[in-house]
Design a protein around this motif. Sequence first.
Motif, short mmCIF file in Angstrom:
data_model
loop_
_atom_site.label_atom_id
_atom_site.label_comp_id
_atom_site.label_asym_id
_atom_site.label_seq_id
_atom_site.Cartn_x
_atom_site.Cartn_y
_atom_site.Cartn_z
N VAL A 1 18.98 99.56 -26.67
CA VAL A 1 18.59 98.16 -26.51
C VAL A 1 17.90 97.97 -25.16
O VAL A 1 18.01 98.79 -24.25
N SER A 2 17.18 96.86 -25.05
CA SER A 2 16.49 96.56 -23.80
C SER A 2 17.19 95.49 -22.98
O SER A 2 16.72 95.13 -21.90
N HIS A 3 18.32 94.97 -23.48
CA HIS A 3 19.04 93.94 -22.74
C HIS A 3 20.54 94.17 -22.90
O HIS A 3 21.03 94.37 -24.02
N VAL A 4 21.27 94.11 -21.78
CA VAL A 4 22.71 94.34 -21.75
C VAL A 4 23.39 93.13 -21.13
O VAL A 4 22.97 92.65 -20.07
N ILE A 5 24.44 92.64 -21.78
CA ILE A 5 25.23 91.51 -21.28
C ILE A 5 26.63 92.03 -21.01
O ILE A 5 27.25 92.66 -21.87
N VAL A 6 27.13 91.78 -19.80
CA VAL A 6 28.42 92.33 -19.37
C VAL A 6 29.39 91.20 -19.09
O VAL A 6 29.03 90.20 -18.44
N ASP B 1 13.31 88.15 1.29
CA ASP B 1 13.39 88.27 2.75
C ASP B 1 14.72 88.88 3.18
O ASP B 1 14.80 89.57 4.21
N TYR B 2 15.75 88.64 2.38
CA TYR B 2 17.09 88.99 2.80
C TYR B 2 17.74 90.12 2.01
O TYR B 2 18.68 90.75 2.50
N PHE B 3 17.27 90.37 0.79
CA PHE B 3 17.93 91.38 -0.04
C PHE B 3 16.92 92.26 -0.76
O PHE B 3 15.86 91.79 -1.19
N LEU B 4 17.28 93.53 -0.91
CA LEU B 4 16.45 94.45 -1.67
C LEU B 4 16.53 94.07 -3.14
O LEU B 4 17.61 93.77 -3.66
N PRO B 5 15.40 94.07 -3.84
CA PRO B 5 15.40 93.58 -5.22
C PRO B 5 16.16 94.49 -6.17
O PRO B 5 16.25 95.71 -5.97
N LEU B 6 16.71 93.88 -7.21
CA LEU B 6 17.33 94.59 -8.33
C LEU B 6 16.59 94.15 -9.59
O LEU B 6 17.00 93.19 -10.26
N PRO B 7 15.50 94.80 -9.94
CA PRO B 7 14.66 94.33 -11.04
C PRO B 7 15.39 94.22 -12.38
O PRO B 7 14.98 93.44 -13.24
N ALA B 8 16.46 95.00 -12.56
CA ALA B 8 17.16 94.96 -13.84
C ALA B 8 17.88 93.64 -14.08
O ALA B 8 18.14 93.27 -15.23
N LEU B 9 18.23 92.93 -13.00
CA LEU B 9 18.99 91.69 -13.17
C LEU B 9 18.11 90.61 -13.77
O LEU B 9 17.01 90.34 -13.29
N SER B 10 18.62 89.96 -14.82
CA SER B 10 17.84 88.93 -15.49
C SER B 10 18.08 87.54 -14.92
O SER B 10 17.28 86.64 -15.10
N ALA B 11 19.20 87.32 -14.23
CA ALA B 11 19.50 86.02 -13.62
C ALA B 11 20.55 86.23 -12.55
O ALA B 11 21.51 86.97 -12.76
N ARG C 1 21.30 101.43 -11.66
CA ARG C 1 21.25 102.49 -12.68
C ARG C 1 20.35 102.11 -13.86
O ARG C 1 19.62 102.95 -14.40
N LEU C 2 20.38 100.85 -14.27
CA LEU C 2 19.62 100.42 -15.44
C LEU C 2 18.18 100.04 -15.11
O LEU C 2 17.40 99.75 -16.03
N GLY C 3 17.83 100.01 -13.85
CA GLY C 3 16.48 99.63 -13.48
C GLY C 3 15.44 100.47 -14.20
O GLY C 3 15.51 101.69 -14.20
N GLY C 4 14.48 99.80 -14.85
CA GLY C 4 13.45 100.49 -15.60
C GLY C 4 13.82 100.80 -17.03
O GLY C 4 12.95 101.14 -17.84
N LYS C 5 15.11 100.69 -17.38
CA LYS C 5 15.54 100.95 -18.75
C LYS C 5 15.87 99.68 -19.52
O LYS C 5 15.54 99.56 -20.70
#
Length: 572
Positions: free
Chosen positions: A299-304, A462-472, A321-325
């Motif tokens: 799947v392309s989306h995971v809800i935890v 400005d303050y935090f390194l991005p986590l592209p995998a996070l959707s919200a 870990r999920l970044g890019g996947k």
Amino acid sequence: MNVIGIHDGFVSTAALAMDGRLVGMASEERFTRVKNQGGFPNNTIRWLLDKFSPPKIDFVSLAGKFPPIASPDYYRHGRHRIYDALAGGIPSAFQRSHVFRSIINGCCARTIRQRIATTAAALGNFGISAPIAAYDHHTCHALAALHTDPSYTPEERAIIISIDGSGDLLSGGVWETQKHQLRQLAAFSSFDSLGILYSRTTLLMGMKPHEHEYKIMGLAPYASAALAQRSASVFRSYFTLRDGLFPVNRSGAWGGRMVKRLHRDLFLHRFDSIAAGLQTVFEELYVNLIANWRDHTGVSHVIVTGGCAMNVKANMLLAERLGGKASVFVMPSGGDESIALGAAMAGIPSGDISTRPAMAHLYTGPSYTDEQCFAALNAFPGRLRWDRPERLEVTAAQMLAEGKIIARCVGNMEWGARALGNRSILADPSRIDTVTRINRVIKQRDFWMPFAPSVLSERASDYFLPLPALSATPYMTTGFRSTDLARKHLVAALHQADHTGRPQFVSEHANPPYYALIKEFERVTGIGAVLNTSFNLHGKPIVNTPTDALETLLNSDLDGLMLGPYIVTRRD
């Protein structure tokens, strides 16, 4: 159709859905002022009925089929003590089997019927005579998470993973979802519970299970790597993953027996070593389990969700870990307080929620009028000063810039374990001395516990390194690695050992007054964030009413309070 969802266990909660849409939700502790209040949520239901005046309640949904645990004290007796004994004498493979759960369900069928009858009697006090149904504990977790995910679209194929302590003989499960239909792919037995491992270690360290697990997580970064690995080797001997997809408890112990074994195996290990070892192994198991299910399903989306999803450090590693996947969404408050929402969603006919919008925010609790705030102020004659400034946020921002620590009780109370600005204590995040002052004389809590920043959404990078995998990320569900600027501007709102942060990213559309306050603080100081911690004293729930807020002001070292339209201070 009007549906009430009820969780009557630990941190009991009620939710009301009208015509397929959630209109109100709150936990009973906010009304009784007893932290983590369990039992039937009488006061919350009364508030829902008084506030929203539904012409009729058509259906009532209970979260969980078995009577839930209303207090950690229950572990000393009742079915948990029985299961504890069984766990030592029944082969673990049989305990994981569907046959074992079917036998227990059959033996407890009468108990489940009594639960519904007891609920019907309690609802009769409100004049409610609607049909009642009980839904699986973890299915309620899954539905609640689905309903709070703004990034999920019905056409999308996604998986929902619940990792919890124990509910209805299970510790979690995996579901595939598309078009709001759930298909269960796996179930995790209570014997193999990662949540039980964490909570029993919390108990071993003299803290309260189901309440102080976050203290273990906060303590973990203070241990050295060598000490952490020493304790981690013990925890690794307890748990593994079968085929990478199922947690397996190979210790042979559960509940109280697990505490005894931990005491034996961790004898002479330092307290910070135990915390770090547990957190290290939990992160390994949690991240690998979820990532492996993502790979297994494609799947392309995971809800935890589930109580274990409250571990923000593990969520950070998962997102990395999920970044890019795949994209990942973490349920805003994944403990059992969320399953009332899931129960309400379960009770709505599927056609009524097929086009439902996700919750836009968590400000689902009571609010109070200016007149109610004024009446509360006058109930403390001679003890308070107050003013009604023309520009409330400007005045408050100036107080923060001057180094004052103020609380905010404005608008609808937020639901969940984390304060999101409307029932918060706020401070300048660049002043490191703020940490000691809040911990010692305001919150009276452990020195190692970090605070969190509320950050303007446009200043996130400005303050935090991005986590592209996070959707919200508006709910403080995930840790982030900080930038050099954050370690200057937000030093008091970061973890003091590893400099990670648990930010709430605040957008103007989600909470305009709170955004305006932070924006004004940025104009004055150049800092696009404030320190945020929950508005309560140690051992008390987050405040609800104006009276709660004023009593907390009077019994703490707070410099001021935003109460509705007022700025309030104590008379010396």
